[in-house]
Structure formats: C-alpha cells, structure tokens
Design a protein around this motif. Structure first.
Motif, PDB file in Angstrom:
ATOM      1  N   ASP A  18       0.825  -1.210   0.000  1.00  0.00           N
ATOM      2  CA  ASP A  18       0.000   0.000   0.000  1.00  0.00           C
ATOM      3  C   ASP A  18       0.861   1.262   0.000  1.00  0.00           C
ATOM      4  N   ARG A  21       3.401   1.457  -5.228  1.00  0.00           N
ATOM      5  CA  ARG A  21       2.502   0.983  -6.263  1.00  0.00           C
ATOM      6  C   ARG A  21       3.233   1.091  -7.592  1.00  0.00           C
ATOM      7  N   ARG A  89      -2.983  -6.350  -2.936  1.00  0.00           N
ATOM      8  CA  ARG A  89      -2.552  -5.340  -3.895  1.00  0.00           C
ATOM      9  C   ARG A  89      -3.743  -4.667  -4.565  1.00  0.00           C
ATOM     10  N   CYS A 154      -2.430  -8.622   4.743  1.00  0.00           N
ATOM     11  CA  CYS A 154      -3.241  -7.993   3.689  1.00  0.00           C
ATOM     12  C   CYS A 154      -4.727  -7.961   4.039  1.00  0.00           C
TER      13      CYS A 154
END
Lengths: 626, 626
Positions: A18, A21, A89, A154
C-alpha cells in the motif's frame, strides 16, 4: 504492513504494497499478467491434477488415492500466498471469493490437533513424521505459514490465518523441547515460523524457528544418496563457509537464519550467513544471478563449477535467492544485495515465465544446445527438460513460487530509514510513505533498462530535510545525477547516490545510468566459460539464438570479436561475429585445433529473459571469442 | 574358442584365451591382480550384502526380505562370467570349485519354466514382467547368458550352461512371436542372446535377439522421467543418427545390433550402427575415451557437451564401448576401433580399479575440483561420489563388469584373417594360432607405453608367406618399422603397417612408436575445454594433481604454456606452468578478467589411470592455457 518481511531491527525498513505501487513498465505488466493469467493457470492445473482434491479426500476420511508428489500440498499453499498478496494489492473480489473457497477445502482436512498434510497420517499411508528426510511435511507447513503471513498482513485474522495458527502450534508441540528432535529435509519451516511469529506476535513461533536453525547440521537426518550436504545437515549453519547442497533448500535456510539472527540479535549467526552468501556470489553464481550448477541433486556445485549448458539455476532458487538477498539488504543496507535482486529478477524470474504468463522454465541454463520442440499442450513436462517453457511439471514448484513473488514484487522496490527513502529498483512507481513521522511521497518515471534515465519527482514532503538514496549499479561507470537545483554531478558506480535536501513537491532528481551494451568477461577460474565473453545491457544479460543466425546456423558455429563494441541498430544489440561451418568427422582431439575462417556477420542478440519466445532455437549467453 | 565374440563372418577373426597369452607387463599384471584380488573382493561383497543369498531365499519359497537393487542378480552373473573366463585362462581349481558352488545356488532358484529372478514373481513381490521399463529382468538374463557363453567356451556343457539354456528358452517363449511384445528398459539381452545362440548353435536365440533389436524404438516402453531416449526406445536402431540416452544401455544395444547385423547379413543395420558410433566418437567422447556426459541420467549428452568436471564416463560405459568397438573391428577391420579400445582400456578401464584391485571408480570425470577424503572402509559409497576409489557402491555394476573384462582381455590383443595376424594391442604376449591351416606363432616384447619399441618375434611358421599387420596409432607421427631383413622404413600414422614375408622362426620385426609426451588440443566446439590443452604420452592421457603443485595449490590456480613441449625428467612428464594465487572476493564477472602473473613452475603430471592413488587431491586433465 503488506510486505513479506518485517524485521525487528536492521539498517533499512521495508515498505508495504500500500506504500509502493507499480504504475507502468515491465514489472507492472508482469504483475498484471500474473494476476490475469498465471494465478488462474495455476489454479486450473492444481484442480486438473487433483492436488487440491487431495484435501477433500483427506477430509472425507478413509483410504484414498492421492495425486501428485509428496510435496504437492505446498503448491496449493504457494498459490494461496500469491492470491493473498494479489488481494492485498488490488482487492479483487473474485479472487477473494476463490481464496475463501480454497480456505474451506484446506481447513476441512486439518485434524483436531492441527496436523495438516494429505500425504502422511491417513489410513493406508505412512504415519506422520516417519520420513522427515524426504517427506516434506514441515516444508509444506512452511509454505502454509508464509501464506498465513500474507493473509494476516493484507486482510487480517480469518479462517485461513486461524488454521495456520493451529498448524504452527502443532509444529511447536511436535518439534519443540521434548518433542521430535529433528529438522525437515527441505528447509522452509524456519523462515516461515520466524515471520509468522512476527505477524502474530507469538514469540514461541520464532523460538521454534531458532531451534530448527540450531538443530540443522547436527546430523539429525539420515544420510541419503546425495549426502547430508544435500539438505545442509552436514555442518551447523553458524559454522558453514559457503552455501552448498540443494540450492533452494540452502537459500530458504539462509533466509530463515537471517530472520532468526536479526530477531535474536545474534550477530555471529548473521555474519556466518553473510560470509556464505558472499562466497556463493563470488564463486557459485551464474552471470544471470542463477544459483545451482548440478542437475543431479539440484545443488550448488563446487567453487567455479559454473558450466552454462548444465547450469540448473532453478527458478525457485531465484525466488529463494531474492528472499535471502532482501533480508540481507534490510539487515545491513548493503546495496550489492539490491544489485543481485535486480540481476535475478530481470534474468531468472522474469525469463522463467513466458510473456503470456502460462508457460514456465524450471531450470534456466545459459546455453541450450538443441532446438527443442515446445511441450505438448496440456501435458506434464519433466522439470529439467528442454529449451522451451512448459505449462506444468511433474515437480511443479516453480509456477506457484513465481506467482507469489510477482504478486509481492512492489515490496522489493524501495525502503526507508529515519533519514529518507532508498530506491533499489528502477521502475515506474509511486511511493507514498512516512519518514520520521511525516509523509514523504515520490514518483518514479523511467523506461529503464531500455533507457538509463530515471526521474524521481517529489510528490509530497510534510517533513524537513530528507535523504533520497538511489542505487547506482556496479556496472554503471559514468553515471550522473542531476539534483533538484539542476546541478549535475558524477556518481560512483556501485555506491548509492544520495541527495539530501528539504524537498518540496515538484522537485525532480534525475539519475542517468549508462545502458550501452557492454562486453563482460569471466573470472579465469570459471572453466565452463573460458575463452568466452557475454554481452550485458544495464541489468540485462543478452544471448544469441540460432533463429537470428544466417541460415539458422547452430550457435555452436558462432565466434565473436570482443574487440568491437556491441552496437544498437534497429532497436537490437548486435555483435561482430563469424559463423563457421566445421567438419564433424573424426576424433576431435589432436596436435592442432582444426578450424575454419568462417563468414563474418553482424549477429543480433536478445535479452536472456526473452529467449525461446520465437520457436525452437539453440541459444548461448557466453560467446566464444574468435 | 575361448573368446567372447565369434561372428559368423567379418573381416577379422578373433583369437581365444588359449591362443593369446599375456606374459608380462601392465595387462598381465592387471589380470593377475584381478584373479588374485578383484574376483575375491567381489565375491566377498556379494555375500556380505546378501545379493547371492537372495537366490537361496528365492529357492526356499515363501516371502523373503530381499537385499540390493532390482538388478543385483546381474552382479552375481557378471562375477560368474569373470570366474568362467578366469578358469578358462588358468584352470584355477579353487575357482572352479567356487564356480560350481555358485552354480548350485543360482540353479536352485530357477523355476520350472526357466524363469529366474530374485526380484519379481515371488510371494509378496510384483509379478513377472510387470515393470519392463525399470525392472531389469531381461537385463539380468543377458548377463546370465554372457556367463553361459564364457562357460560353454572355456569348459563345455554343465549345470550352469544348462540353466542358461532353460532361461534362454524361457525368454524366447515369453517374448517371442505371440508373447509379450516389449523390450527391456536396459539393453543387454540382445547381445547376450545373439552370442549364446552362436555358442550353442541354437538359431532361435539369435532370432529372438533380432526381434528385440527390431522392436526397440517402436515405443513399447512407457515414457519415464528421462524420456524414451533414456532406453533408446525413441527411434528404431536402424534409423538413429547417433548413440544417445543412457550410455551403457546405448552401447550394449549397439553391440547386440552389430551381432545381429553380422549374423543376418544385414548391412543396412551394420551401417546404421557404424554411423552412430562414428558420430559419438567425433562429438560425444571424452579425451580418455570415456563416454557419457550427464550425471542425472548417466547419458550421452548433446554433441560437444563434454564438460570435464561433470564427465560421467561411467566405467561400465567403458566396458560396453570396448564391446562395441571390438565387434566393429571384427566386422570391418577398421583399425580406428582398435585405437579406441586402446584409449579406453588404458585410461578408463585400467584407471577405474586401484592398483591393488579392491577399490573402484564408477564415474571417471576428467576434472576433480575438490580433494575428497577416501570412503570409509567397509561402507557402501554413492556411485557418483567424489574423487577417491571406493570398495563398493549402492549401484555396484562396475566392479564385476571390470572383473569380467580383465579376465577376457587377452582376446582383444590380436586377430587373424586368411593372410596372417593383426596385432592391435602392444603388450608382452605369446600368440600361437593357425593361419590358413598352418601354425603361426609369435611373441611380443615391449615395455610400451613407457617405451615405444615393440618387437615381434616369429616363434613358428608352418605355412608359407604370411602377413603380419601392426597397428600404428594415429598419434604416432614418425613411426618406423624394421623388417625381418633389417630394412627400416617409415610407416604412416593411423594405418596398419603390414610386413608380408615367408617368415621363419627367429625372425624379428620392430615397430618404433614415438611416445614422447605431446600437447593435444580440442575441437573448438567443445565448450567445456575451450582455452585448454592436455598432455598425452602414447595412449596415456596425463593429468595434473594438487599433490604435485607447489604448496599443494589447488589445480584451479594452474595455467600452462603449451608453446613449450612437455619434457620427461626423473621419469615423469613435466610442463611449464604458472601457479596463481587469485583473490576470491566479489562478483566474478566484469569488463576485464582479473588475473595475476602467477609464479612459474615446472609441474609434473601423472597418468590419468594413476590419479587419486596418493591421497586426496584436486585433479585436471585439461590445463588452462596461460
């Protein structure tokens, strides 16, 4: 933090998915292909071959016909890990649904006491833990727990992480003090327990990892056909001089030992692994960054045993080497570890998957003698076979291992410390993090390595003076850096270039790396490539393929002139060469080496990662000097 | 005739052990050591490990715990063959007694219908012929029948040959027309049935051999992990272009195919094998004559894949290559086949046994990187392990294979045709035979290859004009021949020198071969030895060992100057060299090859066959040019 390794201490700190990217370019595309195709492809094969159905059968109880090798459970777990990172993701709801469905099937096979394995301990099968040398039970738990780390970081606690906790607790019960005093023939549980301990905060998992690390090398395993060195049970980790034996085992073990050393403040252990890594890099690593020289036992060979045509350089060893190098980088800050990650990523990992994401190399030799036909669609290939990528293997550890690595790749791009950000990999990205309590965000624009310009733009700086560190690879002689004030300076190859300033949004830093193709020569002790040179371009290793030679001549007939610099023409690197047409008859040894003049030709090369994408071809990285 | 191969036709005819007697020198000594030590050593291990006791247990009926691998019966048969030839050579009564005792134990395990195998077809074991790919049942019969050939020719019909006949009849029943339409995963039955047919006069055995030869390559075997090429089931024998797959399998098959081709007058088949042999010699054979490049599958590699440190060059492949070359020599008269036998015999076979005859190499690489400790006495070694000879192996095909070959070695020294005698191997011997109906006897005196003079003395000539043909090896540039009348002439290297005369007893012919040590260079396509040279002396390949380097330096630190001829000093060959002491740190690839000047030194070499007889050492045949 959405990242696979979060050490307690160290020179550098990782960033989560996070915080980094990937916005465009090669690695973003690899991630997209991975999400779109590779993960689905793996899921398809795992269903098709019944490797997931093994869990359903085990859950049903009673004797059952099991599919796959003894370690096939681990493929399911590695795919689960890939899915967990990918969900982290992108938040893909379809993938989340599939992850939950998979979780339910795995969970159903777990026994009351946490034991979970479809190969052992069922009616008509061998009892639990009766073949630690080859059975891979703890290895499978290891991959389960690494998926658990991904899921915890995640997503947070859920049915999957709870089943992982039960499994981890069971391992501590069974192999802790007073339990079975052995290790697993394939290291993996060590690195997994250490990180699962970090992710859950459970100290006993780390302690169990430490126990396993200390136990290995004390001959708790029976000596198999390849000797105890095969599973690194020959010498205790802290006493060994070099990485040795089965390459994937050695590198997973090294990763686990670094984690334990960092967590416990054991600098002796960290130093031992560092020493082993350094010697492996200087004497046991192929130009591509590939590790492992021997087909027989998938092992590191002796020092300088680096024959290109029998370079095993397993894709999984590339995955494992990145894991080890990343942990060393975090612990020590040594940029050479990031150099090695770059080399392995571009040449081993990226090339091990075809551009479409559905065919794979298991072994990655630097020389392919025969122009092999591609495997038959829908059929299993032998893992070490041939010069073309295959959809799946009898031993299929590599596809899922690559999938989980691509899904987490953004984690390896940059780090932070209290002073600022370190950029390790050059790829279009947005990095948005916190340095010393204040937001610091930047974006990277580049088409590296086709071009050497890397432009870093400051997007936000809520703090004051910050240090931006840019890796300058060791081959980048003549690199230059333009600071935010427009001043240009030369920067040293092989040392990070640091710009320290009170950055403001909109500031730009430009790193210019020389990516002209260059000749590379080997250490004279590497017998397998004596009298040869290779061409590199930035981090890319190039190779010659027979499809580019006049008349499709075999690469065995090629010699090159390294006195002439390689040139770029029509977007491809060319070298001056001669193509021979030599007689094959008679005894090939004598008082004089027979040879002919050959015909001169300018030969185009292709990046190693793109080999075997234009049909059957013979191929070589190391080109004999004429 | 006491010789292993007696073809129906051909250019040359073999001589029996009663016609050629080795009187002194290296090969007579090897035979003596074989008789005195190796055969007993093998018998000891076969008893110790229970591989003979398997027959007793099978005879007793009921389920039993079996020892050894699936092919261990064949070791007992190969030892029986060695004993049979040895009895034929010397008539040793103690050995005859042991042979009969062994016969009784084997015979007791044979079943009513002739089936004989301790691995299959017993209570609790897999049924007969359910694993032709890996089960080795027909392979074991093959070695049984080759022992039967030896026994028939050296002794005549007895219990042993009768059990062989029953086994051969059973094979014809089971695998003949209307039977199982498959072949054995390991070729051997073909060559054995053909010769057993010759020895017994039973045409059906030859016909069954022919059937097996024709059947192979038609995919009657399941494709295993190494592909059908592993057992030559990829392409029919008559269509193949080169020897390929598992080297021992390929060479036994070639031998059987030559036998069938000669027996049936099938010149197409003979030509096909000849073509395959020639290409294997020119592209897939190591300087030592060793065949087989790959450890993984014990296989021939691709063309020019001849890396010295991973040269497998199995001892059994040497045995098998001598068998194939000998059959080609008899069929065609091509002296290059005898050159190859000499090269293999001196460098592979002789070196695979230690001088005392009780320790063996299974693999014979031309480069040993590490100074390994010798194996622990009394323990099994892994077949591919290390740089020191071992007493016995987990897979122990080589010791008994070497034993049978040394026992029959006199057969390979000379041949006859209607015109006279051809001398192929230079060793002190008495040859007493019949040419065109009349006795022709000669003796050979030489200390070759230490000295190049070979003196042939006519001991008897009851006929008239006779041709005496002496092989002149291809390296023997400047060889001279002195006729019985004292005239001296130059003879051409690589062509037999023929002296035709009405010889009388006492006549002497002297062949002078230049055995000064010489540099040898490789074909430039052999990647594994590019930039290197080797030293040969006569038929001997020499090597450098670390125990001879200053300070025991590793052979990795050696470079040589091939512009300076090797010299003999104090009885040893020396070369001009530099010994380096190079830095090991850092990435081993870069824009320039790092190197140091090194210290000059005259380095003594040692014959390859005598390597690893002076304690742990690193070793190399191919010496990097400085």
């Amino acid at each position: 933090m959405k990242t696979p390794v979060v050490p307690e201490r160290g020179t550098l700190r990782p960033l989560g998915l996070d915080e980094v990217r990937l916005t465009a370019g090669h690695w973003a595309e690899r991630q997209a292909v991975n999400a779109e195709h590779t993960i689905r492809h793996c899921l398809h094969w795992l269903e098709e071959l019944g490797w997931i159905a093994n869990f359903d059968k085990a859950a049903a109880g009673g004797p059952f016909e099991r599919s796959g090798r003894e370690f096939s459970d681990s493929e399911v777990y590695k795919l689960a890990e890939a899915m967990a990172w990918e969900i982290g993701r992108t938040g893909d709801p379809g993938l989340e649904e599939r992850f939950r469905a998979l979780t339910a099937r795995i969970a159903a096979a777990q026994e009351e006491d946490g034991y979970l394995n479809t190969m052992f301990g069922h009616p008509g099968r061998r009892p639990r833990y009766t073949d630690l040398e080859e059975g891979h039970e703890l290895y499978c738990y290891g991959h389960l727990l690494q998926a658990g780390v991904a899921r915890l970081r995640c997503h947070g606690e859920d049915d999957f992480t709870r089943l992982c906790r039960r499994a981890a607790d069971h391992v501590c019960e069974a192999f802790g003090p007073g339990g079975i005093e052995k290790v697993c023939g394939h290291a993996e549980i060590e690195v997994a327990l250490a990180e699962f301990g970090r992710a859950t905060g459970e100290a006993r998992y780390l302690e169990q990892a430490r126990l396993f690390i200390e136990r290995r090398g004390t001959h708790t395993l029976a000596d198999g056909g390849f000797g105890r060195v095969y599973f690194q049970d020959d010498v205790p980790v802290r006493d060994a001089e070099v990485l040795r034996g089965h390459a994937v085992r050695a590198l997973y073990l090294a990763s686990g030992a670094i984690d334990v050393a960092v967590a416990t403040g054991d600098d002796m252990l960290l130093g031992a692994v560092r020493r082993q890594w350094d010697r492996a890099v200087s004497r046991r690593t192929h130009l591509t960054g590939g590790m492992g020289s021997q087909y027989t036992d998938e092992a590191f060979g002796a020092d300088f045993a680096l024959t290109p045509d029998r370079a095993y350089a397993e894709s999984c060893a590339g995955v494992a080497a990145v894991q080890a190098a990343w942990r060393l980088l975090l612990a020590t800050g040594d940029a050479s570890c990031a150099d090695m990650i770059e080399r392995i990523a571009w040449n081993v990992l990226s090339g091990a998957v075809d551009p479409g994401g559905r065919a794979f190399f298991y072994a990655n030799p630097l020389h392919q003698r025969t122009a092999d036909e591609p495997p038959v669609a829908g059929e299993l290939s032998h893992r070490a076979a041939g010069g073309q990528r295959a959809p799946w293997f009898d031993v299929s550890c590599c596809p899922t291992n690559l999938a989980r690595t691509f899904a987490q790749f953004a984690s390896y791009v940059a780090t932070v410390d209290d002073a600022g950000v370190q950029l390790h990999q050059f790829t279009p990205a947005v990095i948005d993090t916190v340095v010393d309590g204040a937001r610091f965000a930047l974006s990277v624009a580049t088409v590296y390595p086709e071009d050497g310009d890397v432009i870093v733009r400051i997007e936000a700086n809520d703090g004051g003076e910050r240090a931006l560190s840019l890796r300058v690879p060791p081959w980048a002689e003549g690199a230059r850096l333009t600071g935010p004030d427009g001043t240009v300076r030369d920067v040293e190859a092989g040392r990070p270039a640091v710009v320290t300033a009170d950055f403001a949004a909109g500031d730009e830093i430009r790193l210019e790396l020389p990516v002209e193709p260059r000749w590379t020569l080997p250490d004279p002790r590497i017998d397998g490539v004596r009298g040869c040179a290779a061409v590199e371009q930035g981090p890319l290793v190039l190779c010659a393929e027979s499809v580019d030679l006049p008349g499709g001549a075999d690469v065995a007939e090629l010699t090159v002139d390294a006195a002439a610099a390689p040139v770029v023409r029509d977007g491809r690197v060319h070298v001056s060469a001669r193509v021979h047409d030599r007689d094959a008859a008679g005894w090939p040894y004598g008082p004089a080496a027979p040879d002919d003049e050959g015909k001169t030709a300018d030969i185009p090369l292709v990046p190693f990662r793109l080999r075997a994408t234009r049909g059957p071809a013979s191929m070589r990285v190391w080109l004999p000097l004429g």
